[in-house]
Write a protein that holds these residues in place. Structure first.
Motif, mmCIF file in Angstrom:
data_model
loop_
_atom_site.group_PDB
_atom_site.id
_atom_site.type_symbol
_atom_site.label_atom_id
_atom_site.label_comp_id
_atom_site.label_asym_id
_atom_site.label_seq_id
_atom_site.Cartn_x
_atom_site.Cartn_y
_atom_site.Cartn_z
ATOM 1 N N SER A 20 0.841 -1.194 0.000
ATOM 2 C CA SER A 20 0.000 0.000 0.000
ATOM 3 C C SER A 20 0.883 1.253 0.000
ATOM 4 N N PRO A 21 0.423 2.320 -0.692
ATOM 5 C CA PRO A 21 -0.774 2.412 -1.526
ATOM 6 C C PRO A 21 -0.527 1.766 -2.888
ATOM 7 N N GLY A 70 -0.718 -2.859 4.146
ATOM 8 C CA GLY A 70 -0.092 -1.651 4.663
ATOM 9 C C GLY A 70 1.190 -1.924 5.423
ATOM 10 N N THR A 85 -9.708 3.284 1.647
ATOM 11 C CA THR A 85 -8.721 3.181 2.720
ATOM 12 C C THR A 85 -9.345 2.409 3.864
ATOM 13 N N ARG A 120 -8.869 0.724 7.826
ATOM 14 C CA ARG A 120 -8.132 1.015 9.052
ATOM 15 C C ARG A 120 -8.567 0.065 10.159
ATOM 16 N N THR A 170 -3.251 1.072 8.584
ATOM 17 C CA THR A 170 -4.124 1.266 7.440
ATOM 18 C C THR A 170 -3.559 0.595 6.197
ATOM 19 N N ALA A 171 -4.412 0.487 5.176
ATOM 20 C CA ALA A 171 -3.999 0.070 3.832
ATOM 21 C C ALA A 171 -4.852 0.867 2.862
ATOM 22 N N GLU A 172 -4.255 1.251 1.721
ATOM 23 C CA GLU A 172 -4.963 2.122 0.782
ATOM 24 C C GLU A 172 -4.878 1.567 -0.634
ATOM 25 N N ARG A 173 -6.043 1.512 -1.257
ATOM 26 C CA ARG A 173 -6.124 1.168 -2.674
ATOM 27 C C ARG A 173 -6.437 2.426 -3.452
ATOM 28 N N LEU A 174 -5.637 2.694 -4.491
ATOM 29 C CA LEU A 174 -5.784 3.896 -5.290
ATOM 30 C C LEU A 174 -6.494 3.615 -6.610
#
Length: 244
Positions: A80-81, A159, A227, A229, A235-239
């Protein structure tokens, strides 16, 4: 199921996993009828692709009947991201997950694992988004075929490692969310990791360095940038994929 039928089915699965444009269809002559046969096909497919599993992934079935364990491939783990393109043929199922890398082996012992024991064997823990992928156009027809299709393994966006103190934190339910505003609730990460460890125990254990993924910690959410959490863990984020 004969060796020839399993090998033929594995060819179809390997082609679909290798990003083929056509959806997966297993001819009636080589469809698995048991979970064991499905796992045999999945293993043969990975062998044909030259891929070696790096661990175990426990995730919900697409029909909502429970969770099933399957292999994990290193190339399907994204830091991530990460920008994730739309899926190919089939359907994607996005849920909150955790990724754990083992610092010590989960031995094939007779006694069930407890949360503290599992936590003590984990070198790092990461919040993640599990993007399960069925390569069947309308979803897997049944559980054996779902298992043959790598138990729905798609991509996992994970993340950074959780900070010190997570071993104690996961022994109680933790607040979690999927943003921007998709879901809020609590997750029992300790129980989830025990469930994965029990699957590993049933399969003969896992060595140090192996990876556990436990998906389905939230309801399914939209296949879109998000995102996730978990309090105390990260956290981890996908764009979104950049436009050309």
């Amino acid at each position: 199921m004969s060796q020839a039928a399993a090998a033929q089915a594995a060819e179809f699965v390997a082609e679909a996993v290798g990003d083929a444009d056509a959806p997966l269809v297993l001819p009636e002559a080589c469809r698995p009828t048991t979970i064991a046969a499905g796992r045999r096909i999945a293993a043969l497919a990975l062998e044909q692709l030259g891929l070696v599993p790096v661990g175990l992934r426990l995730a919900p079935c697409f029909d909502g009947t429970g969770a099933i364990a399957g292999p994990l491939i290193e190339g399907r783990l994204l830091r991530s991201p990460a920008a994730v393109p739309p899926p190919g043929p089939g359907r994607r199922r996005c849920t909150l997950a955790v990724v754990a890398q083992l610092g010590a082996a989960l031995s094939p012992r007779a006694r069930p694992w407890r949360a503290k024991e599992v936590a003590a064997r984990i070198a790092s823990l990461h919040v993640a988004i599990d993007l399960a992928q069925t390569r069947f156009a309308d979803g897997p027809p049944d559980l054996p075929q779902h298992v043959a299709d790598l138990a729905g393994l798609g991509l996992v966006v994970f993340g950074p490692p959780a900070r010190a103190g997570w071993q104690e934190a996961i022994l109680k339910p933790l607040a979690a969310s999927v943003g921007p505003d998709a879901w809020r609730g609590t997750v029992d990460v300790g129980a989830a990791l025990v469930a994965a460890a029990e699957e590993a125990r049933a399969a003969g254990g896992l060595p140090a360095g192996a990876v556990l993924v436990v998906a389905g910690l939230s309801p399914e959410f939209a296949d879109a940038p998000a995102t996730v959490r978990i309090t105390r863990l990260g956290t981890a984020e996908r764009l979104a994929v950049p436009e050309r």
